[in-house]
Scaffold this active site. Structure first.
Site, short mmCIF file in Angstrom:
data_model
loop_
_atom_site.label_atom_id
_atom_site.label_comp_id
_atom_site.label_asym_id
_atom_site.label_seq_id
_atom_site.Cartn_x
_atom_site.Cartn_y
_atom_site.Cartn_z
N LYS A 1 -2.41 -8.59 -7.09
CA LYS A 1 -3.19 -8.52 -6.17
C LYS A 1 -2.71 -7.25 -5.32
O LYS A 1 -1.59 -7.42 -4.55
CB LYS A 1 -2.92 -9.88 -5.42
N PRO A 2 -3.42 -6.22 -5.49
CA PRO A 2 -2.87 -5.11 -4.80
C PRO A 2 -3.41 -5.15 -3.34
O PRO A 2 -4.03 -5.90 -2.99
CB PRO A 2 -3.49 -3.89 -5.39
N ALA A 3 -2.45 -4.15 -2.59
CA ALA A 3 -2.83 -4.04 -1.15
C ALA A 3 -4.62 -3.84 -0.82
O ALA A 3 -5.05 -3.18 -1.67
CB ALA A 3 -2.02 -3.23 -0.32
N TRP B 1 0.79 -1.25 0.00
CA TRP B 1 0.11 -0.15 0.00
C TRP B 1 0.84 1.32 0.02
O TRP B 1 0.28 2.29 -0.28
CB TRP B 1 -0.91 -0.14 1.09
N ASN B 2 2.17 1.22 0.35
CA ASN B 2 3.06 2.30 0.55
C ASN B 2 3.29 3.09 -0.84
O ASN B 2 3.42 4.26 -1.01
CB ASN B 2 4.37 2.22 1.25
N CYS C 1 10.18 1.23 2.69
CA CYS C 1 11.01 0.07 3.19
C CYS C 1 12.46 0.57 3.21
O CYS C 1 13.34 -0.03 3.83
CB CYS C 1 10.89 -0.98 2.13
N GLY D 1 6.68 -6.20 0.08
CA GLY D 1 5.64 -6.27 1.47
C GLY D 1 6.75 -6.51 2.59
O GLY D 1 7.87 -6.48 2.66
N SER D 2 5.96 -7.14 3.87
CA SER D 2 6.71 -7.51 4.86
C SER D 2 7.57 -8.73 4.74
O SER D 2 6.98 -9.59 4.07
CB SER D 2 5.75 -7.19 6.25
C1 SIN Z 1 10.04 1.04 -0.66
O1 SIN Z 1 10.93 1.40 0.04
O2 SIN Z 1 8.93 0.77 -0.19
C2 SIN Z 1 10.01 1.36 -2.24
C3 SIN Z 1 10.52 2.87 -2.22
C4 SIN Z 1 11.37 3.39 -3.53
O3 SIN Z 1 11.10 2.53 -4.50
O4 SIN Z 1 12.10 4.13 -3.49
#
Ligand code: SIN
Length: 477
Positions: free
Chosen positions: A172-174, A148-149, A281, A225-226
């Protein structure tokens, strides 16, 4: 508004008719209702993707490149609409959503070019009457599970190269952010990408993930994801020996040496830490600052944090939006409480920001000093706008601290000493190192981690390895 899933070129609901709500995290408004799909709908999507693949793999590189180019052009045409949709479902400030759409398009642009560079090889054979020909072929149906981020860019980063290679996909999106994915699906159809090549299923993550990892027609899973969910998917995929790309959690150290350009380091720290309200992340989690520049850095960061405006991402001038959901803000609170209990000082922020008429999901950009190794902020992903600082004395010590994490996605450090730059960069056990750079993400580089941050690389020419497989022909002549 009710939107549907894309299966075999048709917009369809769940068989049961069940739906779930997509909530605007800034306002609590219901943005849309989407199908609560499960294994039956996913099985249908896999069938469609498999049937479509039998034709799609036979298209020329130029045909695929031109369709990917069209999709990119449509995203550019609709950039403002897509950005607004993203802010409505995800909460990030509009300027960041616009930036993400441009970032998402860059993966399509790049993939359209890579489609034309999927080369084979001829290897000298050991017998005079033989020739060895190496082909690079599409892996087949790919499952794409996204977070989702970054609701758009994490899809196109996978979708672009998959299509370029001649693969078809089930996305499959969040659950929190399915609308950006669905909007991409609409544009894929408008671009003329054939029915069944791109399929999108929303709904129950366990049922959908279960089917995608057990149906033998799926040949590849790319997941962002996680680490926890990545591990589960990997276990589920083992019976099928599914090819995997795993872009998982991170816990980035951000080191400031005594010879750093302090103004550059502080500016990079702000961008790296507070982008997307700290929900990336690769964002900095642990700031290690040389004791001789500690006061200087903390004072620069305190002043810069003071200029950030928290609020609804649609409002002009807002730099920090809400956290994605209630669980996310509770986690941030618990990390700050834990640091306080263990003796850290909260220099700035450290509490929710309550804004009249808006949801209770805003957290003040926070600066914590006196972080120690036993604190949760020191080893767990906070995924929120909290910067925690610890002083160090020697290069040896700080590199050891930096590497003491189970994660290995991104690390950052600032120094003006060229020998140190190479020495430290080589010793950091991370897939991505920002050396005097707080924003290393870019389309041409091999994005990805080591250790518990996963494996596989996305970006540049490297990503094509994830969606292609080698076959050789030993040819007797
Ligand atoms: C991520 O860290 O969730 C992706 C961020 C990116 O591609 O800069």
């Amino acid at each position: 508004m009710q939107v549907n899933n894309l299966i075999n070129g048709q917009w369809v609901g769940a068989d049961s008719g069940a739906t779930f709500e997509v909530i605007n995290p800034a306002t609590d408004e219901v943005v849309a209702r989407v199908p609560l799909g499960g294994s039956t709908e996913t099985e249908r999507a896999v069938s469609a993707a498999h049937d479509a693949w039998l034709k799609w793999r036979g298209t020329t590189a130029n045909e695929r490149a031109s369709l990917i180019d069209k999709l990119a052009a449509l995203m550019r045409r609709d950039a403002d609409r897509l950005a607004r949709l993203m802010t409505a479902e995800q909460g990030k400030p509009l300027a960041e959503s616009r930036g993400e759409i441009a970032y998402a398009v860059s993966f399509l642009d790049w993939a359209a070019e890579e489609a034309k560079r999927i080369y084979g090889e001829i290897i000298p054979a050991s017998a005079p009457n033989k020739r060895i020909l190496v082909f690079r072929q599409p892996v087949g149906v790919c499952a794409i599970i996204t977070p989702w981020n970054f609701p758009s860019a994490m899809i196109t980063r996978k979708l672009g190269p998959a299509l370029a290679a001649g693969c078809t996909v089930v996305i499959k999106p969040a659950e929190d952010t399915p609308l950006s994915a669905i909007a991409l699906g609409e544009l894929a159809l408008e671009a003329g990408i054939p029915a069944g090549v791109v399929n999108i299923v929303t709904g129950d993550p366990r049922a959908i993930g279960g089917l995608l990892t057990s149906d033998q027609r799926v040949r590849k899973l790319s997941f962002t994801g996680s680490t926890e969910v990545g591990r589960l998917l990997m276990k589920q995929s083992s019976d099928n020996l599914l090819r995997l790309s795993m872009e998982l959690g991170g816990h980035a150290p951000f080191i400031i040496f005594d010879d750093a350009d302090m103004s550059r380091a502080a500016e990079a720290a702000m961008a790296c830490k507070f982008r997307n309200a700290g929900q990336t992340c690769i964002c900095a989690n642990r700031f290690y600052v040389h004791e001789s520049v500690h006061t200087d850095f903390v004072s620069r960061l305190s002043s810069a944090i003071g200029t950030l405006r928290v609020g609804d991402g649609t409002q002009e001038g807002v730099n920090v939006g809400p956290l994605i959901n209630d669980e996310a803000i509770t986690k941030v609170e618990s990390h700050v409480a834990d640091a306080r209990e263990k003796g850290a000082s909260v220099l700035v922020g450290g509490q929710r920001v309550r804004i009249k008429g808006l949801a209770d999901r805003f957290y003040a950009p926070t600066l914590i000093d006196g972080m120690t190794a036993d604190m949760r902020v020191h080893h767990e992903e906070t995924f929120g706008p909290v910067a925690a600082v610890r002083s160090f004395r020697t290069e040896e010590e700080v590199v050891e601290w930096a590497n003491s994490s189970q994660f290995g996605l991104a690390a950052y450090f600032f120094t003006q000493n060229a020998s140190r730059l190479i020495r430290v960069a080589e010793r950091l056990e991370y897939g991505i190192v920002g050396a005097n750079d707080g924003g290393p993400s870019t389309v041409q580089a091999p994005f990805g981690g080591v250790k518990q941050s996963g494996f596989g690389r996305e970006g540049g020419k490297y990503v094509m390895d994830e969606y292609t497989q080698l076959k050789y022909i030993s040819w007797g002549v």
